[in-house]
Write an enzyme that holds these catalytic residues in place. Structure first.
Site, PDB file in Angstrom:
ATOM      1  N   HIS A  16      39.509 -23.545  -5.234  1.00 13.60           N
ATOM      2  CA  HIS A  16      39.582 -24.975  -5.519  1.00 13.60           C
ATOM      3  C   HIS A  16      38.404 -25.356  -6.414  1.00 13.60           C
ATOM      4  O   HIS A  16      37.371 -25.837  -5.935  1.00 13.60           O
ATOM      5  CB  HIS A  16      39.540 -25.763  -4.199  1.00 13.60           C
ATOM      6  N   GLU A  24      43.905 -24.776  -6.393  1.00 23.83           N
ATOM      7  CA  GLU A  24      43.996 -26.157  -5.935  1.00 23.83           C
ATOM      8  C   GLU A  24      43.102 -27.048  -6.781  1.00 23.83           C
ATOM      9  O   GLU A  24      42.071 -26.598  -7.290  1.00 23.83           O
ATOM     10  CB  GLU A  24      43.523 -26.273  -4.475  1.00 23.83           C
ATOM     11  N   HIS A  52      43.643 -26.963   6.034  1.00 28.40           N
ATOM     12  CA  HIS A  52      42.473 -27.807   6.317  1.00 28.40           C
ATOM     13  C   HIS A  52      42.160 -27.805   7.806  1.00 28.40           C
ATOM     14  O   HIS A  52      42.905 -28.347   8.617  1.00 28.40           O
ATOM     15  CB  HIS A  52      42.630 -29.248   5.828  1.00 28.40           C
TER      16      HIS A  52
END
Length: 239
Positions: free
Chosen positions: A44, A71, A191
């Site tokens: 990410h 991401e 997450h």
């Protein structure tokens, strides 16, 4: 069906950057976790490159022989990087520039036009798309409207409630997964998933294709070892 494990390696980049050198080596770590059985690598990159650098995304491309998931918030710089690197999947996350970590999913209704345009660009270039969403049924219907291939359920609230003993907190995620499956949208999740909660989550969510786990996996590996932890996750994800 076995849910795939994609290892988010941002924390390895954070540790590397803290000393300004190349230890730990991000490329070697990505190779190793794949050899240990992980079925994907997630990164990410953020605009300030405080952990994953944009060049890391390029350097990882030749060595990720599993699924490569990038991401990020689809600002132009991010979109250009993804189109250049051509990962297996791009996951769109509406995080602010100064966000410590992702903290909310897309409002797929409010941002319908924007998401439709961005997703079409990636899909036209052969890149599978996923969008980060909260477990709200209206957001799933909106995800269908913007044309995404998959959603990634934002699981922070589930993880928090599970830690308090509230297993009923899984229900909105089940409902959203069912609706996604009905609409032909694949389901990912991520997450705050950990060794403590992953088995329960994966068994309850129908047709869960992939989980992306980074912070917990790396923290657990400090005590238990990376190879051991990767295989512990793989065992818990078996159906």
């Amino acid at each position: 069906m076995t849910t795939k494990l994609s290892v988010n390696i941002n924390k390895i980049a954070t540790l590397r950057n803290s000393r300004g050198g190349d230890v730990p080596n991000l490329i070697k770590f990505a190779k190793d976790v794949q050899n240990y059985g992980a079925q994907g690598i997630t990164i990410h990159p953020r605009p300030d490159e405080r952990h994953i650098r944009y060049q890391d995304a390029r350097d990882l491309k030749p060595i990720v022989h599993t699924e490569y998931n990038i991401e990020g918030n689809p600002i132009q710089k991010f979109m250009d990087l993804v189109l250049e690197v051509q990962p297996t999947q791009v996951t769109l996350v509406p995080d602010a520039v100064d966000a410590i970590t992702s903290n909310a999913g897309w409002n797929t209704i409010k941002h319908k036009d924007f998401l439709t345009e961005v997703i079409a660009e990636f899909k036209n270039n052969g890149i599978r798309t996923s969008i980060f969403v909260d477990p709200v049924l209206e957001m799933i219907d909106g995800a269908k409207a913007v044309g995404t291939d998959r959603i990634e359920l934002y699981t922070e609230e589930f993880a928090h409630q599970y830690s308090l003993g509230n297993k009923k907190a899984i229900q909105p995620y089940i409902d959203c997964a069912v609706r996604s499956n009905e609409l032909g949208i694949g389901v990912n999740a991520g997450h705050d998933l950990s060794l403590d909660n992953i088995q329960f989550f994966a068994k309850e969510i129908p047709a869960l294709l992939e989980v992306s786990i980074g912070h917990a996996l790396i923290a657990e590996s400090l005590y238990l070892g990376v190879e051991n932890v990767v295989n512990m996750y793989l065992n818990k994800l078996k159906r």
